[in-house]
Design an enzyme around this catalytic site. Structure first.
Site, short mmCIF file in Angstrom:
data_model
loop_
_atom_site.label_atom_id
_atom_site.label_comp_id
_atom_site.label_asym_id
_atom_site.label_seq_id
_atom_site.Cartn_x
_atom_site.Cartn_y
_atom_site.Cartn_z
CD GLU A 1 2.51 9.89 0.50
OE1 GLU A 1 1.30 9.58 0.41
OE2 GLU A 1 2.90 11.07 0.53
CD GLU B 1 -5.14 5.33 3.04
OE1 GLU B 1 -5.93 4.60 2.42
OE2 GLU B 1 -4.00 5.61 2.59
CG HIS C 1 -1.75 1.18 1.41
ND1 HIS C 1 -1.96 1.78 2.63
CD2 HIS C 1 -2.42 1.94 0.51
CE1 HIS C 1 -2.74 2.84 2.48
NE2 HIS C 1 -3.03 2.96 1.21
CD GLU D 1 -2.45 2.93 -3.42
OE1 GLU D 1 -2.69 4.14 -3.23
OE2 GLU D 1 -3.02 2.02 -2.78
CG HIS D 2 0.20 6.23 -0.35
ND1 HIS D 2 -0.20 7.28 0.44
CD2 HIS D 2 -0.79 5.30 -0.27
CE1 HIS D 2 -1.38 7.01 0.99
NE2 HIS D 2 -1.75 5.81 0.58
#
Length: 968
Positions: free
Chosen positions: A143, A150, A69, A72-73
Site C-alpha cells: 500500500e 497517488e 494518509h 487511512e489507506h
C-alpha cells in the site's frame, strides 16, 4: 446522569433543521465518549455512515511525512473480526454501495453507503476499522506503492504544486509547512535509512491517536432512532478511549513570510494571480459571517465590481474570493484571478485596483442592507435545499460535529444572522498591504526563477514588496468607477408550490411542431419551488466540420460572457444558467427557483437572437480557448486515453489539434459571417420539469419559437427531414482486438495509461442487465487484484460505458511502474481469473448480487436535478425509455446464473471468439522501449489512422431521429 457500560447517554438538543426536513435526529454519547449523531429516514433507499477522526496530517511525526494518509489507506484492508483482505470493500460493492476516505490537516474522514438490507453488516465491518484493524507487513509494503502512485498522479498538477509552494513558504516549525500526501521516499526509503520500520510507526501512530473521544460518528438509516442506537452501541462501544487531548496547532504559520510576491512557473499554459492574507478564522464568528460578506463583495461580478472592471479592461477571465485553508487556529482570505495575456502585463494595476476596492469597502462602512440580503438568500437556500445522497450528507454532518455546537451540526456556518459591523470591519482591517502574500503564476517566468520547491520541483522566486510599493500601484491604477452592487432583483419572493392536476411519473410530450418538441415532467415528489428547463438546439451547421465546431464553441462562450453582469445576481440568488457547446449545436439550461426563471430564460433567448461579435471580447475568449486546447497535452494520460477512445468510436468527432489549427487563424469577422449560418436551420428539443405548470411550459417554448422562427426577419428555419440529428457509433468487428497506441503528449509525465474497452450491444433491456451485473460483480475483484495486489497504479477502475445507447465495459488503469502493453496483459489475466469466480459462484451469492442491482435500480431520485438528468439522458440518446427501470427489474427477476455465464462467455471472457475489444494505450517515454510484439495474438489489429479506421467500419443505427421510436 451516569452512563452504564452498555448504555448510551442521550444529550437533548434542539437542532436547527430545514423546514421541509422530515428526518429524525438524535445525539448520543457512548460509554467510551464517542459522540454520535443518529439520523432516521424511513424514505431512504441507501443507508450511510461517516466517522470523522480528529487527527490528520498535521500530526505526522517528522521524517514520516504522509503517515496519517497512509494509515487511512491501510484501515480498508482487513480486521481481526473480518481477516479476509479487502472483504470490507467487496461487501460494500456487492451490496450496491461505495466507500472512500480522505485525510485533511486536522482530521481523517471515513465513509460509505450501501443498500438498506446490507447496512447492518456493513456498519459492523466499518466499526472494525477503529477497533482491531490488521495491518499485515505484506499489505503495508504494497500500500506504500499505492500512496506513491497517488502522489505521482499529482506531481504535474498545478493545484497540488501551488498548494505545496504556499505551505513551503511558511514557518518550518509549523505543521502547515509539511508535505502531507506521502511517497515511497518518505514512507519507505528514508525511514529505512534511519533504521525505522514504517509498519511499527504505523501501529504506534494508530495506537497513540485513534481514540473514541476525538471521533464523531454519523449513522443514517431507515430504522427508528431507538433501533439505530442499539445497533451503534453494540458495534462501536469497543473502540478504545485513551482520552486523547484535542489537538491544536496555535500560531500563524506565515507571519515571517508576508509582504512577498512569489513568481512561479505552472505546468499548464496560464497566468494566475493569488492574493492571500492570513486572517483570524471566520469560524469564531460564524453567525456574523465576516468572510461570507467580504467574499460576496470582493468576488462580485455585477456592474461596478472589481471583476467587472478587470473584464472590461480585458485583463481577467475569472475571479473568486473567500476564506480557505482554515483551521480553528489560523486561516487565509484568498482572491484568485485568472489573467489574460494583457492582464499578465498589468499585474501592478490589477493589484492596485484590488486594494482600491478594499479601500472602498473601508470607506463605505459595513452595509446593513447587503448583510440582510445575503442573510435572506442563505436562509432560503438552507430551508429549500435539495436532499442530497446520504453518503454526502453524513460526511458533511460528521465534519461539522468537529467544529460547531450541536444545534448547528446540520447548518454549519451557512446561516449568518447576527449583523455585527465590528466583526466584519475587523476582518476587513486584516486585508492590508503589510499583511499580504502574492503568488503570481505564469509560464512566461520559465528560466527567470532561482529556487525550487523540494516536493514537487516547482520553480519559483521571491521578492519583497512593501506597503509603499502597493500604495504606488494604487495611485497608478486606472481611474475606473468601482462601486458596491445594487439590490439583487432575482431574489425569489414567491416560493409557493404549484398544484399539479395530473400526476405523472415520467415525462410526457406536451407539444410538437416543426420547430421544437417539448417534454414535460411536473414535480410530484420533491415539493420544492424549483424548476429545471433545458433547450437543446440541434444545428446541422453547428458541428459538421472542425471549423463549425470551433465557431459554435466560441459563440456559446461569448454568449455566456455577455450575460455575465446581468445574470450573476441570478446565480447568487439560486437561479443558474448555462449555454454549453454540444457536438451538434448548443444547449441552454436554466435551473433553480421557479419564480423568476422565465425572465432569465427570455433574456438568454434574446441574447442568442441579437448576437453580435464584439471584437475585444472575441480576442479574450479566443485566447482562453486556445490555452485550453494547448493544455490538453497536460491532461492525465488516462484522460488522453479516454479522449482517443471517443475519437475512435464517435462518428463526426474532430481531433483537438485540427480545432486548434482552425482557432489560431480565426477572426471576429469569420464568426460574424458564420453565426447566422449556424442558426439558419435548427430544431429545439426541450425539457421542462419541476414547479411549473403545463401552460407555463408551453408558453415559454411558444415564446422561443416566436422569437427565433416567426419574427419579421427570422434567424432560423425548421430542419428538412433529411437533416434530422443522428448519433452514430462505430460497430467494432466481432472476434477482433483493435489496438491504438500513442505516446503521452507530455514527455515529463512518467505515467502510462490503458483503456481496455469491450463493446457488447445496442441498448436492450435483457442485455443491459447482464452487462450491469457482470460489471457489479467484477468491479471490486478487479480493483483488489490490479491495484491492491499487483499495485499497477492508484487509478484502477472497471466501469460501464454507454455511447448514445451502445454499451460495453472498460478498464482504465494509469501507472508509473508498468507500460500499457504489460497492463493490458494483466487485464487479460484478471478476466481469466474472474472466469472461475463467476463459474463457481454459489447460487445464494448470485441471488444477492441480483438483488443488490435491483435495489440500485429502484433507488429513488433525491432531487429535481438528479431526476431531470436521468430523463434527459433518455431524450439525448434518443432511447426515450422513460420506464426503463421497471423493464430491467422485471428482466433481472427472471435472470438465471447459466444465462449470465453464457453472456460472459460470448462477450467478455478472455479469448471469446465473438468478443469485440479495443485497447487504447498511452505510454510514457520511460515505457517506450516496452516489448511491443504481440506474438500469438492473431486476432490483433493495430490502428494507425483513426479516421481511416472510422471510415472502414460500419456504424450502429441511431436511436436519435431513427430507431429510437421503435419499441425495444
Amino acid at each position: 446522569m451516569t452512563v452504564g457500560k452498555d448504555t448510551a447517554k442521550e444529550v437533548a438538543v434542539e437542532m436547527i433543521k430545514p423546514r421541509n426536513d422530515t428526518r429524525n435526529y438524535k445525539r448520543i454519547i457512548l460509554p467510551n465518549s464517542l459522540q454520535v449523531l443518529l439520523i432516521s429516514d424511513p424514505d431512504t433507499d441507501k443507508c450511510a455512515a461517516s466517522m470523522n477522526v480528529g487527527v490528520g496530517s498535521f500530526s505526522d511525526p517528522d521524517g514520516l511525512e504522509g503517515i496519517a494518509h497512509f494509515l487511512e489507506h491501510m484501515l480498508f484492508y482487513a480486521s481481526e473480526k473480518y481477516p479476509l483482505e479487502d472483504s470490507y470493500s467487496t461487501y460494500i460493492s456487492e451490496n450496491g454501495g461505495r466507500t472512500n476516505a480522505y485525510t485533511s490537516s486536522e482530521h481523517t474522514n471515513y465513509f460509505f453507503d450501501v443498500n438498506a438490507d446490507g447496512f447492518d453488516e456493513a456498519l459492523d465491518r466499518f466499526a472494525q476499522f477503529f477497533i482491531k484493524p490488521l495491518m499485515s507487513s505484506d499489505a503495508t509494503t504494497r500500500e506504500i506503492k499505492a500512496v506513491d502512485s497517488e502522489h505521482q498522479k499529482n506531481l504535474l498538477s498545478d493545484a497540488w504544486r501551488i498548494n505545496q509552494l504556499q505551505k513551503h513558504l511558511s514557518a518550518e516549525g509549523h505543521p502547515y509547512h509539511k508535505f502531507s500526501t506521502g511517497s515511497w521516499d518518505t514512507l519507505e526509503v528514508r525511514p529505512k535509512e534511519r533504521g525505522i520500520h514504517t509498519r511499527d510507526e504505523l501501529l504506534k501512530f494508530y495506537k497513540e491517536n485513534y481514540s473514541a473521544n476525538i471521533m464523531n460518528l454519523v449513522v443514517y438509516a431507515k430504522e427508528s432512532l431507538d433501533k439505530i442506537e442499539s445497533s451503534v452501541l453494540s458495534k462501536f462501544q469497543e473502540i478504545r478511549n485513551i482520552n486523547r487531548s484535542k489537538l491544536s496547532f496555535p500560531g500563524q504559520p506565515c507571519s515571517d513570510h508576508l509582504q512577498v510576491i512569489v513568481k512561479t512557473v505552472p505546468i499548464k499554459r496560464s497566468h494566475k494571480l493569488r492574493v492571500t492574507w492570513p486572517i483570524t478564522p471566520g469560524i469564531h464568528h460564524y453567525m456574523e459571517g465576516p468572510s461570507r460578506y467580504l467574499g460576496h463583495l470582493i468576488g462580485h461580478e455585477g456592474e461596478g465590481s472589481l471583476f467587472y472592471i478587470l473584464k472590461k479592461l480585458g485583463w481577467a477571465s475569472s475571479l473568486s474570493a473567500g476564506e480557505s485553508d482554515w483551521t480553528l487556529d489560523f486561516s487565509f482570505f484568498k482572491v484568485g484571478i485568472d489573467l489574460t495575456d494583457a492582464g499578465h502585463e498589468n499585474v501592478e494595476h490589477i493589484v492596485g485596483l484590488l486594494f482600491k476596492y478594499i479601500l472602498l469597502l473601508q470607506q463605505s462602512g459595513v452595509s446593513k442592507w447587503i448583510f440582510d440580503e445575503l442573510s435572506a438568500i442563505c436562509e432560503t437556500t438552507f430551508h429549500y435545499q435539495d436532499k442530497t445522497p446520504p453518503i454526502d450528507y453524513v460526511v458533511k454532518c460528521s465534519s461539522n460535529m468537529q467544529l460547531y455546537p450541536a444545534r448547528d451540526w446540520l447548518v454549519g456556518s451557512s446561516l449568518p444572522s447576527n449583523f455585527t459591523p465590528t466583526v466584519i470591519q475587523s476582518m476587513l482591517n486584516e486585508l492590508t498591504p503589510n499583511n499580504v502574500r502574492i503568488f503570481w503564476e505564469s509560464t512566461n517566468f520559465e528560466g527567470h526563477t532561482d529556487q525550487t520547491e523540494p516536493w514537487y520541483g516547482t520553480a519559483y522566486s521571491v521578492e519583497k514588496i512593501t506597503g509603499s510599493i502597493i500604495q504606488e500601484w494604487m495611485d497608478k491604477a486606472p481611474n475606473e468607477k468601482l462601486h458596491l452592487p445594487s439590490p439583487n432583483v432575482f431574489i425569489p419572493t414567491d416560493l409557493s408550490i404549484k398544484n399539479v392536476q395530473e400526476k405523472v411519473d415520467v415525462p410526457v410530450m406536451l407539444r410538437k411542431s416543426s420547430y421544437s418538441r417539448l417534454w414535460y415532467k411536473p414535480d410530484t415528489t420533491f415539493s420544492t419551488p424549483k424548476a429545471y428547463v433545458k433547450l437543446d438546439f440541434y444545428c446541422p451547421f453547428g458541428g459538421n466540420s472542425p471549423e463549425a465546431n470551433v465557431l459554435t464553441d466560441i459563440s456559446t462562450r461569448l454568449l455566456m460572457d455577455y450575460l455575465n453582469e446581468y445574470a450573476y445576481d441570478a446565480q447568487v440568488a439560486g437561479l443558474y444558467y448555462a449555454i454549453s457547446h454540444t457536438d451538434n449545436g448548443f444547449q441552454v439550461t436554466v435551473t433553480g427557483y421557479s419564480h423568476k426563471l422565465k425572465i432569465l430564460l427570455e433574456t438568454v433567448i434574446e441574447k442568442i437572437t441579437t448576437f453580435e461579435v464584439k471584437p475585444d471580447r472575441f480576442y479574450v475568449i479566443k485566447e482562453l480557448a486556445a490555452k485550453q486546447y494547448e493544455n490538453f497535452k497536460f491532461q492525465q494520460p488516462y484522460q488522453q486515453a479516454m479522449y482517443y477512445c471517443s475519437l475512435l468510436l464517435k462518428d463526426l468527432s474532430w481531433p483537438w489539434n485540427d480545432e486548434l489549427e482552425v482557432l489560431s487563424v480565426l477572426k471576429p469577422e469569420d464568426l460574424s459571417r458564420y453565426y447566422p449560418q449556424i442558426m439558419s436551420r435548427t430544431f429545439i428539443e426541450c425539457y421542462a420539469a419541476g414547479n411549473i405548470e403545463p401552460t407555463e411550459a408551453e408558453s415559454m417554448i411558444q415564446h422561443v419559437e416566436n422569437v427565433l422562427f416567426k419574427g419579421p426577419k427570422p434567424l432560423s428555419q425548421p430542419l428538412f427531414p433529411s437533416q434530422q440529428l443522428a448519433n452514430r457509433i462505430v460497430n467494432l468487428e466481432k472476434g477482433v482486438k483493435y489496438c491504438y497506441t500513442k505516446e503521452g503528449l507530455n514527455p515529463s509525465d512518467d505515467n502510462s495509461a490503458l483503456l481496455h474497452y469491450i463493446q457488447v450491444h445496442q441498448d436492450d433491456f435483457k442485455l443491459n442487465i447482464k452487462l450491469q451485473l457482470v460489471a457489479l460483480i467484477a468491479k471490486q475483484p478487479a480493483f483488489h487484484q490490479l491495484r491492491s495486489v499487483e499495485q499497477l497504479g492508484y487509478i484502477t477502475v472497471l466501469m460501464q460505458r454507454n455511447d448514445s445507447g451502445i454499451r460495453g465495459v472498460q478498464f482504465i488503469i494509469q501507472s508509473t511502474v508498468k507500460g500499457p502493453k504489460h497492463i493490458d496483459s494483466r487485464v487479460q489475466a484478471f478476466l481469466k481469473m474472474f472466469e472461475s469466480k463467476l463459474y463457481e459462484m454459489p447460487d445464494n451469492e448470485f441471488k444477492s448480487n441480483v438483488n443488490a442491482l435491483i435495489e440500485m435500480k429502484l433507488e429513488k431520485h433525491k432531487n429535481l436535478r438528479e431526476e431531470s438528468s436521468y430523463f434527459w439522458r433518455e431524450i439525448q440518446d434518443g432511447t426515450l425509455k422513460f420506464d426503463r427501470k421497471e423493464y430491467e427489474v422485471a428482466a433481472l427477476k427472471q435472470l438465471t446464473k447459466a444465462e449470465l455465464i453464457e453472456f460472459f462467455d460470448e462477450h467478455i471472457k478472455a479469448g471469446a471468439p465473438q468478443k469485440k475489444a479495443l485497447s487504447v494505450q498511452v505510454y510514457a517515454t520511460t515505457h517506450s522501449t516496452e516489448n511491443t510484439s504481440d506474438e500469438g495474438d492473431s486476432n490483433m489489429v493495430n490502428i494507425d489512422d483513426v479516421f481511416g479506421f472510422r471510415r472502414s467500419r460500419p456504424l450502429y443505427g441511431s436511436f436519435k431521429g431513427g430507431i429510437g421510436h421503435v419499441k425495444l
